[in-house]
Design a protein around this motif. Structure first.
Motif, mmCIF file in Angstrom:
data_model
loop_
_atom_site.group_PDB
_atom_site.id
_atom_site.type_symbol
_atom_site.label_atom_id
_atom_site.label_comp_id
_atom_site.label_asym_id
_atom_site.label_seq_id
_atom_site.Cartn_x
_atom_site.Cartn_y
_atom_site.Cartn_z
ATOM 1 N N ASP A 7 0.820 -1.204 0.000
ATOM 2 C CA ASP A 7 0.000 0.000 0.000
ATOM 3 C C ASP A 7 0.860 1.262 0.000
ATOM 4 O OD1 ASP A 7 -2.528 1.287 0.101
ATOM 5 O OD2 ASP A 7 -2.300 1.578 2.256
ATOM 6 N N ARG A 8 2.052 1.171 0.520
ATOM 7 C CA ARG A 8 2.910 2.347 0.661
ATOM 8 C C ARG A 8 3.887 2.526 -0.497
ATOM 9 N NH1 ARG A 8 3.190 4.010 6.366
ATOM 10 N NH2 ARG A 8 1.636 2.783 7.425
ATOM 11 N N ARG A 9 3.842 1.641 -1.489
ATOM 12 C CA ARG A 9 4.748 1.739 -2.616
ATOM 13 C C ARG A 9 4.308 2.884 -3.527
ATOM 14 N NH1 ARG A 9 5.305 -3.771 -5.545
ATOM 15 N NH2 ARG A 9 4.830 -4.405 -3.441
ATOM 16 N N VAL A 10 5.205 3.798 -3.824
ATOM 17 C CA VAL A 10 4.873 4.949 -4.661
ATOM 18 C C VAL A 10 5.972 5.178 -5.693
ATOM 19 C CG1 VAL A 10 3.521 6.117 -2.888
ATOM 20 C CG2 VAL A 10 5.957 6.586 -3.075
ATOM 21 N N ILE A 11 5.602 5.885 -6.723
ATOM 22 C CA ILE A 11 6.569 6.309 -7.738
ATOM 23 C C ILE A 11 6.546 7.831 -7.727
ATOM 24 C CG2 ILE A 11 7.148 6.323 -10.188
ATOM 25 C CD1 ILE A 11 5.613 3.676 -10.443
ATOM 26 N N PRO A 12 7.678 8.452 -7.515
ATOM 27 C CA PRO A 12 7.680 9.922 -7.475
ATOM 28 C C PRO A 12 7.295 10.505 -8.831
ATOM 29 C CG PRO A 12 9.927 9.065 -7.406
ATOM 30 C CD PRO A 12 9.009 7.891 -7.337
ATOM 31 N N THR A 13 6.536 11.590 -8.799
ATOM 32 C CA THR A 13 6.192 12.251 -10.055
ATOM 33 C C THR A 13 7.459 12.784 -10.687
ATOM 34 O OG1 THR A 13 5.769 14.310 -8.901
ATOM 35 C CG2 THR A 13 3.878 12.898 -9.301
ATOM 36 N N GLY A 14 7.516 12.718 -11.973
ATOM 37 C CA GLY A 14 8.711 13.167 -12.675
ATOM 38 C C GLY A 14 9.783 12.103 -12.745
ATOM 39 N N GLY A 15 9.512 10.934 -12.178
ATOM 40 C CA GLY A 15 10.504 9.866 -12.183
ATOM 41 C C GLY A 15 10.430 8.957 -13.400
ATOM 42 N N GLN A 16 9.514 9.257 -14.322
ATOM 43 C CA GLN A 16 9.354 8.408 -15.501
ATOM 44 C C GLN A 16 10.092 9.019 -16.694
ATOM 45 O OE1 GLN A 16 6.532 9.738 -13.971
ATOM 46 N NE2 GLN A 16 6.171 8.018 -12.637
ATOM 47 N N SER A 17 10.623 8.143 -17.511
ATOM 48 C CA SER A 17 11.287 8.611 -18.734
ATOM 49 C C SER A 17 10.223 8.907 -19.791
ATOM 50 C CB SER A 17 12.247 7.540 -19.257
ATOM 51 O OG SER A 17 11.500 6.429 -19.733
ATOM 52 N N GLU A 18 10.618 9.548 -20.866
ATOM 53 C CA GLU A 18 9.687 9.812 -21.980
ATOM 54 C C GLU A 18 9.166 8.495 -22.556
ATOM 55 O OE1 GLU A 18 8.370 12.690 -23.064
ATOM 56 O OE2 GLU A 18 9.388 13.605 -21.357
ATOM 57 N N ASP A 19 10.036 7.481 -22.623
ATOM 58 C CA ASP A 19 9.605 6.169 -23.124
ATOM 59 C C ASP A 19 8.548 5.552 -22.211
ATOM 60 O OD1 ASP A 19 11.325 6.347 -25.297
ATOM 61 O OD2 ASP A 19 12.917 5.180 -24.321
ATOM 62 N N ASP A 20 8.763 5.678 -20.898
ATOM 63 C CA ASP A 20 7.777 5.159 -19.943
ATOM 64 C C ASP A 20 6.434 5.856 -20.129
ATOM 65 O OD1 ASP A 20 9.604 3.411 -18.787
ATOM 66 O OD2 ASP A 20 10.123 4.808 -17.162
ATOM 67 N N LEU A 21 6.461 7.174 -20.260
ATOM 68 C CA LEU A 21 5.229 7.944 -20.425
ATOM 69 C C LEU A 21 4.502 7.566 -21.713
ATOM 70 C CD1 LEU A 21 6.418 11.438 -19.153
ATOM 71 C CD2 LEU A 21 4.949 9.798 -17.962
ATOM 72 N N ALA A 22 5.268 7.331 -22.763
ATOM 73 C CA ALA A 22 4.666 6.925 -24.040
ATOM 74 C C ALA A 22 4.004 5.557 -23.905
ATOM 75 C CB ALA A 22 5.724 6.909 -25.141
ATOM 76 N N LEU A 23 4.654 4.648 -23.202
ATOM 77 C CA LEU A 23 4.068 3.321 -22.987
ATOM 78 C C LEU A 23 2.794 3.406 -22.151
ATOM 79 C CD1 LEU A 23 7.280 1.191 -22.311
ATOM 80 C CD2 LEU A 23 5.742 1.018 -24.287
ATOM 81 N N ILE A 24 2.810 4.246 -21.144
ATOM 82 C CA ILE A 24 1.624 4.427 -20.297
ATOM 83 C C ILE A 24 0.480 4.999 -21.132
ATOM 84 C CG2 ILE A 24 0.659 5.748 -18.370
ATOM 85 C CD1 ILE A 24 3.487 5.472 -17.049
ATOM 86 N N ALA A 25 0.775 5.976 -21.963
ATOM 87 C CA ALA A 25 -0.254 6.605 -22.796
ATOM 88 C C ALA A 25 -0.884 5.609 -23.764
ATOM 89 C CB ALA A 25 0.343 7.790 -23.549
ATOM 90 N N LYS A 26 -0.105 4.646 -24.258
ATOM 91 C CA LYS A 26 -0.621 3.658 -25.212
ATOM 92 C C LYS A 26 -1.271 2.450 -24.535
ATOM 93 C CE LYS A 26 3.183 3.085 -27.621
ATOM 94 N NZ LYS A 26 4.138 2.630 -28.634
ATOM 95 N N ALA A 27 -1.101 2.316 -23.232
ATOM 96 C CA ALA A 27 -1.597 1.127 -22.531
ATOM 97 C C ALA A 27 -3.124 1.066 -22.564
ATOM 98 C CB ALA A 27 -1.110 1.139 -21.083
ATOM 99 N N GLU A 28 -3.646 -0.153 -22.655
ATOM 100 C CA GLU A 28 -5.090 -0.376 -22.621
ATOM 101 C C GLU A 28 -5.400 -1.386 -21.535
ATOM 102 O OE1 GLU A 28 -6.973 -1.209 -26.323
ATOM 103 O OE2 GLU A 28 -5.657 0.149 -27.423
#
Length: 87
Positions: A49-70
Motif C-alpha cells: 500500500d505504501r509503494r509509490v513512484i515519485p512524479t517526474g521519475g518516468q522517462s519519456e519512453d515510460d510515459l509513451a508506454l503508459i499513454a498507449k496502454a489499454e
C-alpha cells in the motif's frame, strides 16, 4: 473460506489456524462483515500500500508506454469503482 460469526466463535482455534494460510471471511446475517488475515499477510499488504513512484521519475519512453496502454476488457468492472470519484 467463509464462516458465520457464530461458527467463528464456536470454532475459534480452527478458524484462526486456517487464517494463517488463507483469508477467512466472517459473515453476519449472510453478509460479509470482517476478513481475518495472518499478521504476515497483513504486513505484506501494508507494505504494498505504501509503494509509490515519485512524479517526474518516468522517462519519456515510460510515459509513451503508459499513454498507449489499454486495460484488458475483463477488468472493465473496475470502472464502477470510480464512477462517483471526483478530482
Amino acid at each position: 473460506m467463509r464462516v458465520s460469526s457464530a461458527e467463528f466463535l464456536k470454532n475459534y482455534g480452527t478458524v484462526t489456524d486456517k487464517a494463517l494460510s488463507e483469508a477467512v471471511t466472517i459473515t453476519r446475517n449472510g453478509r460479509d462483515r470482517l476478513v481475518l488475515l495472518s499478521a504476515e499477510e497483513y504486513a505484506r499488504l501494508r507494505r504494498r500500500d505504501r509503494r509509490v513512484i515519485p512524479t517526474g521519475g518516468q522517462s519519456e519512453d515510460d510515459l509513451a508506454l503508459i499513454a498507449k496502454a489499454e486495460v484488458p476488457t475483463e477488468h472493465n468492472h473496475l470502472d464502477d469503482e470510480l464512477k462517483d470519484w471526483r478530482e
